[in-house]
Structure formats: structure tokens, C-alpha cells
Scaffold this motif. Structure first.
Motif, PDB file in Angstrom:
ATOM      1  N   TYR A 109      -1.608  16.443   7.473  1.00  0.00           N
ATOM      2  CA  TYR A 109      -2.175  15.520   6.490  1.00  0.00           C
ATOM      3  C   TYR A 109      -1.202  15.293   5.332  1.00  0.00           C
ATOM      4  N   ALA A 110      -0.495  16.343   4.923  1.00  0.00           N
ATOM      5  CA  ALA A 110       0.474  16.211   3.823  1.00  0.00           C
ATOM      6  C   ALA A 110       1.591  15.235   4.201  1.00  0.00           C
ATOM      7  N   LEU A 111       2.019  15.264   5.458  1.00  0.00           N
ATOM      8  CA  LEU A 111       3.058  14.342   5.906  1.00  0.00           C
ATOM      9  C   LEU A 111       2.554  12.901   5.898  1.00  0.00           C
ATOM     10  N   TYR A 112       1.347  12.702   6.419  1.00  0.00           N
ATOM     11  CA  TYR A 112       0.786  11.346   6.484  1.00  0.00           C
ATOM     12  C   TYR A 112       0.545  10.784   5.091  1.00  0.00           C
ATOM     13  N   GLU A 113       0.037  11.615   4.195  1.00  0.00           N
ATOM     14  CA  GLU A 113      -0.216  11.166   2.821  1.00  0.00           C
ATOM     15  C   GLU A 113       1.083  10.832   2.099  1.00  0.00           C
ATOM     16  N   THR A 114       2.115  11.635   2.348  1.00  0.00           N
ATOM     17  CA  THR A 114       3.419  11.351   1.749  1.00  0.00           C
ATOM     18  C   THR A 114       3.910   9.978   2.191  1.00  0.00           C
ATOM     19  N   LEU A 115       3.817   9.705   3.491  1.00  0.00           N
ATOM     20  CA  LEU A 115       4.226   8.394   4.000  1.00  0.00           C
ATOM     21  C   LEU A 115       3.383   7.275   3.390  1.00  0.00           C
ATOM     22  N   ARG A 116       2.075   7.490   3.297  1.00  0.00           N
ATOM     23  CA  ARG A 116       1.181   6.466   2.754  1.00  0.00           C
ATOM     24  C   ARG A 116       1.546   6.139   1.311  1.00  0.00           C
ATOM     25  N   VAL A 117       1.761   7.153   0.493  1.00  0.00           N
ATOM     26  CA  VAL A 117       2.082   6.938  -0.922  1.00  0.00           C
ATOM     27  C   VAL A 117       3.441   6.257  -1.063  1.00  0.00           C
ATOM     28  N   LEU A 118       4.405   6.676  -0.265  1.00  0.00           N
ATOM     29  CA  LEU A 118       5.727   6.039  -0.320  1.00  0.00           C
ATOM     30  C   LEU A 118       5.642   4.567   0.076  1.00  0.00           C
ATOM     31  N   ARG A 119       4.868   4.272   1.107  1.00  0.00           N
ATOM     32  CA  ARG A 119       4.711   2.881   1.544  1.00  0.00           C
ATOM     33  C   ARG A 119       4.025   2.056   0.454  1.00  0.00           C
ATOM     34  N   GLU A 120       2.964   2.590  -0.122  1.00  0.00           N
ATOM     35  CA  GLU A 120       2.249   1.856  -1.179  1.00  0.00           C
ATOM     36  C   GLU A 120       3.144   1.619  -2.384  1.00  0.00           C
ATOM     37  N   THR A 121       3.964   2.601  -2.729  1.00  0.00           N
ATOM     38  CA  THR A 121       4.879   2.441  -3.852  1.00  0.00           C
ATOM     39  C   THR A 121       5.877   1.332  -3.566  1.00  0.00           C
ATOM     40  N   LYS A 122       6.406   1.312  -2.355  1.00  0.00           N
ATOM     41  CA  LYS A 122       7.355   0.258  -1.982  1.00  0.00           C
ATOM     42  C   LYS A 122       6.688  -1.106  -2.065  1.00  0.00           C
ATOM     43  N   GLU A 123       5.470  -1.204  -1.583  1.00  0.00           N
ATOM     44  CA  GLU A 123       4.760  -2.489  -1.608  1.00  0.00           C
ATOM     45  C   GLU A 123       4.505  -2.966  -3.033  1.00  0.00           C
ATOM     46  N   LYS A 124       4.257  -2.037  -3.932  1.00  0.00           N
ATOM     47  CA  LYS A 124       4.069  -2.416  -5.342  1.00  0.00           C
ATOM     48  C   LYS A 124       5.385  -2.886  -5.953  1.00  0.00           C
ATOM     49  N   LEU A 125       6.458  -2.177  -5.642  1.00  0.00           N
ATOM     50  CA  LEU A 125       7.761  -2.514  -6.223  1.00  0.00           C
ATOM     51  C   LEU A 125       8.302  -3.854  -5.736  1.00  0.00           C
ATOM     52  N   ASP A 126       8.111  -4.148  -4.448  1.00  0.00           N
ATOM     53  CA  ASP A 126       8.703  -5.387  -3.925  1.00  0.00           C
ATOM     54  C   ASP A 126       7.735  -6.567  -3.888  1.00  0.00           C
ATOM     55  N   GLY A 127       6.527  -6.386  -4.414  1.00  0.00           N
ATOM     56  CA  GLY A 127       5.584  -7.495  -4.504  1.00  0.00           C
ATOM     57  C   GLY A 127       4.749  -7.713  -3.260  1.00  0.00           C
ATOM     58  N   THR A 128       4.966  -6.932  -2.226  1.00  0.00           N
ATOM     59  CA  THR A 128       4.206  -7.078  -0.990  1.00  0.00           C
ATOM     60  C   THR A 128       2.725  -6.815  -1.224  1.00  0.00           C
ATOM     61  N   ALA A 129       2.419  -5.841  -2.055  1.00  0.00           N
ATOM     62  CA  ALA A 129       1.021  -5.483  -2.322  1.00  0.00           C
ATOM     63  C   ALA A 129       0.283  -6.656  -2.952  1.00  0.00           C
ATOM     64  N   LYS A 130       0.911  -7.349  -3.888  1.00  0.00           N
ATOM     65  CA  LYS A 130       0.275  -8.506  -4.530  1.00  0.00           C
ATOM     66  C   LYS A 130      -0.042  -9.582  -3.501  1.00  0.00           C
ATOM     67  N   GLU A 131       0.910  -9.841  -2.632  1.00  0.00           N
ATOM     68  CA  GLU A 131       0.717 -10.872  -1.606  1.00  0.00           C
ATOM     69  C   GLU A 131      -0.410 -10.487  -0.654  1.00  0.00           C
ATOM     70  N   GLN A 132      -0.467  -9.209  -0.268  1.00  0.00           N
ATOM     71  CA  GLN A 132      -1.532  -8.753   0.624  1.00  0.00           C
ATOM     72  C   GLN A 132      -2.889  -8.877  -0.055  1.00  0.00           C
ATOM     73  N   GLU A 133      -2.972  -8.538  -1.340  1.00  0.00           N
ATOM     74  CA  GLU A 133      -4.224  -8.679  -2.082  1.00  0.00           C
ATOM     75  C   GLU A 133      -4.630 -10.143  -2.187  1.00  0.00           C
ATOM     76  N   ARG A 134      -3.650 -11.020  -2.414  1.00  0.00           N
ATOM     77  CA  ARG A 134      -3.943 -12.446  -2.497  1.00  0.00           C
ATOM     78  C   ARG A 134      -4.489 -12.949  -1.167  1.00  0.00           C
ATOM     79  N   GLN A 135      -3.895 -12.516  -0.062  1.00  0.00           N
ATOM     80  CA  GLN A 135      -4.361 -12.934   1.255  1.00  0.00           C
ATOM     81  C   GLN A 135      -5.766 -12.421   1.550  1.00  0.00           C
TER      82      GLN A 135
END
Length: 163
Positions: A109-135
Motif C-alpha cells: 500500500y505504501a508503494l501504491y500511495e507513493t505512486l498516486r501522490v507523485l502522479r497527482e503532484t505532477k498533474e497539478k504542476l503541469d496543469g493536467t489536473a485542471k483539464e481533467q477537472e474541467r472535462q
């Protein structure tokens, strides 16, 4: 004619580097396309494992209990190794994934959560998260207005029948 000077570095101020502390160690992580590649590779590997497991379902049913246990344990170990390898690539250090796994008492679980948080951070930094929320927001609007139109259409049809 005058020249227009524009300094895009000042305007953008991109900063995709972060210090990440996980498993008692600090890593300098760059949230870039290489990280995307590593995550996509992991996703493909997981999909391949899933397909392979589904394709062997008939064989699985014919296995003894001990063979099933060994088969499932082997699959689980392979998943852990793939995730550890992905974390090695993302964190830029061979053995980082294993170190995190060991630090958190060998809890996947620690490995999966680490990956999840890293992915979410990347999406916030590069604007992907905003686009996904808009969609998602647009999909909810479309669903609501579509439902509203269908209800009105049925109500109109019912009112014509009752006349």
C-alpha cells in the motif's frame, strides 16, 4: 518598426523540481515527461499481467490449492517488483522502491500511495489536473442537461397523450 522583447522564462517561471521525503530519505524529483513514461510503462506492465492472468483462468481452475497459492504469490511479487522499478526510475535512484517498501514494513500500500501522490503532484504542476477537472465538470453538465431534455420530451409526449 520596433522590436518587441519578450522574456518567456520570466513569464512562465516553470518549476517542476521538488524535494520529496519518503521512506526516511530525500529525493530530488523532476516531474517531467520521463516520469510520465515510467508511469505509462508500469500501467502497460500491469495490464499485461492482468491479461495474462485472465487468459490462464482455465488453467487456474485446474490447479491444486498449493499451485494456486504459488501462482498468486508469484504474480503479487511481480507486481511489487514492477512498482519498485517504477519508483527507482521516478526517484532517480536504484533501490529506492525497495527502500520504501522495507521502510514501511513491506507494505505494498505504501508503494501504491507513493505512486498516486507523485502522479497527482505532477498533474497539478503541469496543469493536467485542471483539464481533467474541467472535462469532468463538462461531463456532469452534459449529463444533467441531457437528462433535463429527456424528461421534458417525455413530459411533452405524455401531455399530448392525455389530451
Amino acid at each position: 518598426m520596433s522590436a518587441i522583447n519578450m522574456n518567456l522564462d520570466e513569464k512562465f517561471r516553470f518549476n517542476f523540481k521538488r524535494k520529496v521525503i519518503i521512506g526516511g530519505q530525500t529525493y530530488n524529483v523532476t516531474f517531467n515527461d520521463e516520469m510520465d513514461r515510467v508511469l505509462r510503462d508500469l500501467q502497460v506492465e500491469m495490464g499485461g499481467l492482468y491479461e495474462q492472468t485472465n487468459n490462464q483462468s482455465d488453467e487456474f481452475e485446474e490447479m491444486t490449492i498449493d499451485e494456486r497459492k504459488k501462482y498468486l504469490n508469484d504474480r503479487f511479487k511481480q507486481i511489487i517488483l514492477d512498482v519498485e522499478k517504477a519508483l527507482d526510475g521516478i526517484l532517480g535512484k536504484v533501490g529506492a522502491g525497495r527502500s520504501i517498501y522495507d521502510y514501511y514494513n513491506q507494505q505494498s500500500y505504501a508503494l501504491y500511495e507513493t505512486l498516486r501522490v507523485l502522479r497527482e503532484t505532477k498533474e497539478k504542476l503541469d496543469g493536467t489536473a485542471k483539464e481533467q477537472e474541467r472535462q469532468k465538470h463538462q461531463a456532469r453538465i452534459d449529463q444533467y442537461t441531457g437528462r433535463k431534455k429527456r424528461v421534458k420530451k417525455h413530459a411533452d409526449a405524455n401531455s399530448k397523450r392525455s389530451k
